[in-house]
Design an enzyme around this catalytic site. Structure first.
Site, PDB file in Angstrom:
ATOM      1  N   ASP A 174      11.230 -69.733 -11.704  1.00 45.81           N
ATOM      2  CA  ASP A 174      12.136 -69.290 -10.641  1.00 45.81           C
ATOM      3  C   ASP A 174      13.494 -68.855 -11.191  1.00 45.81           C
ATOM      4  O   ASP A 174      14.196 -68.063 -10.563  1.00 45.81           O
ATOM      5  CB  ASP A 174      12.371 -70.427  -9.632  1.00 45.81           C
TER       6      ASP A 174
ATOM      7  N   HIS B  95      22.984 -77.756 -31.679  1.00 47.64           N
ATOM      8  CA  HIS B  95      24.197 -77.956 -30.902  1.00 47.64           C
ATOM      9  C   HIS B  95      23.842 -78.296 -29.452  1.00 47.64           C
ATOM     10  O   HIS B  95      23.641 -79.476 -29.154  1.00 47.64           O
ATOM     11  CB  HIS B  95      25.070 -76.687 -31.035  1.00 47.64           C
TER      12      HIS B  95
ATOM     13  N   HIS C 193      28.984 -74.552 -20.490  1.00 49.14           N
ATOM     14  CA  HIS C 193      28.467 -75.175 -21.714  1.00 49.14           C
ATOM     15  C   HIS C 193      28.513 -76.682 -21.539  1.00 49.14           C
ATOM     16  O   HIS C 193      29.541 -77.229 -21.150  1.00 49.14           O
ATOM     17  CB  HIS C 193      29.332 -74.754 -22.903  1.00 49.14           C
TER      18      HIS C 193
ATOM     19  N   HIS D  41      26.649 -80.641 -23.106  1.00 54.03           N
ATOM     20  CA  HIS D  41      25.764 -81.322 -24.048  1.00 54.03           C
ATOM     21  C   HIS D  41      24.816 -82.205 -23.232  1.00 54.03           C
ATOM     22  O   HIS D  41      24.583 -83.361 -23.576  1.00 54.03           O
ATOM     23  CB  HIS D  41      26.557 -82.155 -25.047  1.00 54.03           C
TER      24      HIS D  41
ATOM     25  N   TYR E 122      12.174 -63.856  -1.620  1.00 57.44           N
ATOM     26  CA  TYR E 122      12.401 -65.289  -1.399  1.00 57.44           C
ATOM     27  C   TYR E 122      13.744 -65.481  -0.698  1.00 57.44           C
ATOM     28  O   TYR E 122      14.705 -64.794  -0.993  1.00 57.44           O
ATOM     29  CB  TYR E 122      12.400 -65.993  -2.761  1.00 57.44           C
TER      30      TYR E 122
HETATM   31 ZN    ZN Z   1      29.388 -77.987 -27.587  1.00 56.53          ZN
END
Ligand code: ZN
Length: 233
Positions: free
Chosen positions: A120, A169, A95, A97, A227
């Site tokens: 891809d 977010h 995660h 930002h 690939y």
């Molecule tokens: Zn966050």
């Protein structure tokens, strides 16, 4: 040290996010799971990246019970755990930002597949969650964020689209292991940046033809992928 290899992989996945410029200060977190043990390792909350060591990774079970480490886990842990519970094939979550992917999340706009780079990695648009309700925000916010992500994937295969934009977010990404989750976070940011620039060049740009989208995804993933090099194991 419990789960030494997993902790090292999770630390490396977190550091990769920094190296690639996806996080500032202590934003962002990556985790990994040992499916045999049913244990998750995640970055601790608020510790500067330059001080992080494998032993600082917090180990907990799938319900969030801490089994090893004195530090507090990332506050986003309940979101990660919901993804591990609901997406049985994933082994890592990242995660951030990151600037461009977060801009799309804040603009509450899914990222269409505009080119083969996207195709891809993501077999379809990168979807957007619904906004959380007031009750969800006031309640178990991080768990509700995970539930909102899972609702978004009710009709989307999370193994084929390993990323989501949480409305207002930022993105969450995942993959078979922590390194893959961070890799997908880097690619998502790259794809989001290109999509932004492309719309500046031509606001009327259209998504890639479905045939070309399928061609690029399926030559890299799935039973008939061709690939890269043949895997020998
Ligand atoms: Zn966050």
């Amino acid at each position: 040290m419990l789960l030494k290899t997993l902790r090292e992989e999770v630390l490396e996945a977190n550091l990769e996010l920094v190296r690639r410029g996806l996080v500032v200060y202590t934003f962002g977190n990556a985790s990994g799971i040992d499916r045999n043990e049913g244990l998750v390792a995640i970055k601790p909350s608020g510790v500067p990246y330059e001080e992080l060591k494998p032993e600082h990774m917090v180990v907990c079970d799938l319900e969030g019970k801490i089994v090893d480490c004195k530090l507090r886990p990332s506050s986003d842990l309940p979101t990660h755990l919901e993804l591990y519970r609901r997406f049985p094939n994933i082994g890592g979550v990242a995660h951030t930002h990151s600037e461009y992917a977060t801009s799309w999340a804040q603009a509450e706009t899914p990222i269409p597949c505009f080119g083969t780079t996207h195709a891809d990695y993501f077999h379809g648009p990168v979807p957007l969650t619904d906004r959380l309700t007031s009750a969800e925000i006031a309640g178990d916010y991080e768990l509700e964020t995970g539930k909102a992500i899972c609702r978004t994937f009710a009709k989307v295969d999370p193994d084929s689209v390993p990323a989501v934009l949480v409305a207002g977010h930022a993105p969450f990404c995942w993959g078979p292991d922590p390194a893959a989750a961070s890799h997908n976070a880097v690619i998502l940011e790259y794809v989001a940046r290109m999509a932004t620039h492309m719309l500046l060049i031509n606001a009327g740009s259209q998504p890639l033809a479905r045939e070309l989208h399928d061609k690029h995804f399926l030559r890299k993933h799935g039973r008939n992928a061709y690939y890269g090099q043949v895997k020998t194991q």
